[in-house]
Design an enzyme around this catalytic site. Sequence first.
Site, short mmCIF file in Angstrom:
data_model
loop_
_atom_site.label_atom_id
_atom_site.label_comp_id
_atom_site.label_asym_id
_atom_site.label_seq_id
_atom_site.Cartn_x
_atom_site.Cartn_y
_atom_site.Cartn_z
N CYS A 56 19.46 30.41 69.32
CA CYS A 56 18.50 31.29 68.65
C CYS A 56 19.10 31.78 67.33
O CYS A 56 20.28 31.52 67.06
CB CYS A 56 18.16 32.48 69.55
SG CYS A 56 19.50 33.69 69.69
N HIS A 77 23.34 36.99 75.52
CA HIS A 77 23.12 35.54 75.57
C HIS A 77 24.42 34.83 75.92
O HIS A 77 25.51 35.31 75.63
CB HIS A 77 22.64 35.04 74.21
CG HIS A 77 21.23 35.41 73.89
ND1 HIS A 77 20.47 34.71 72.99
CD2 HIS A 77 20.44 36.42 74.33
CE1 HIS A 77 19.28 35.25 72.89
NE2 HIS A 77 19.24 36.30 73.69
N GLU A 97 25.90 32.27 74.60
CA GLU A 97 26.78 31.97 73.47
C GLU A 97 27.60 33.19 73.05
O GLU A 97 28.77 33.06 72.69
CB GLU A 97 25.96 31.51 72.25
CG GLU A 97 25.14 30.26 72.50
CD GLU A 97 23.70 30.55 72.86
OE1 GLU A 97 22.82 29.83 72.37
OE2 GLU A 97 23.45 31.49 73.66
N CYS A 130 22.41 33.93 67.87
CA CYS A 130 23.57 33.15 68.30
C CYS A 130 24.05 32.21 67.20
O CYS A 130 25.26 32.04 67.00
CB CYS A 130 23.25 32.40 69.59
SG CYS A 130 22.99 33.53 70.99
#
Length: 177
Positions: free
Chosen positions: A91, A61, A63, A94
């Site tokens: 999410c 991801h 992040e 993260c």
Amino acid sequence: MEKSSLLTQEEKEYFMTEAMKEAHKAEAIAEVPIGAIVVLDGKIIGRGHNLREKSQEATAHAEMFAIKEACNAIGSWRLERAQLFVTLEPCPMCSGAMILSRVDEVYFGAYDPKGGTAGSLLNLLEDERFNHRAYVEGGILEDLCGQQLTRFFQEIRAKKKLAKEQAKKLQEDVQKD
């Protein structure tokens, strides 16, 4: 004691625009267009964009990449005093990484009602049961961030529909012969 942002609206929009540049990088390689940056003392120290499809890794991801790069930049896993900007509400994974790395402030663009854990489904980042909490602010350039995601998924659906129609036509042509 309640945390609050020390950034101006102009600064928030500038840094979210930088996160959107990362989202565009993801979109350019057919990844879900989500981008993130980490800022410390007014300087960007980490950048990232989604790479899940390319890497086939669930943790790829935006992040996570931005946090990793920021930690490498300062030589510490602690990102105290840092701000993280991301184009979509984080999410659970993260948000957990932000808590563990001690990110001080989190700003996001579009809300994620199906998976967001910075206010939509729950708010991990401000949960007082954790030993670290972050200031959270959503809706920074929300329309622009949301439009990019909406357009991306509309294009995917249109491509799938076209492929399905072409396959059906091909099957009909084969049956005619």
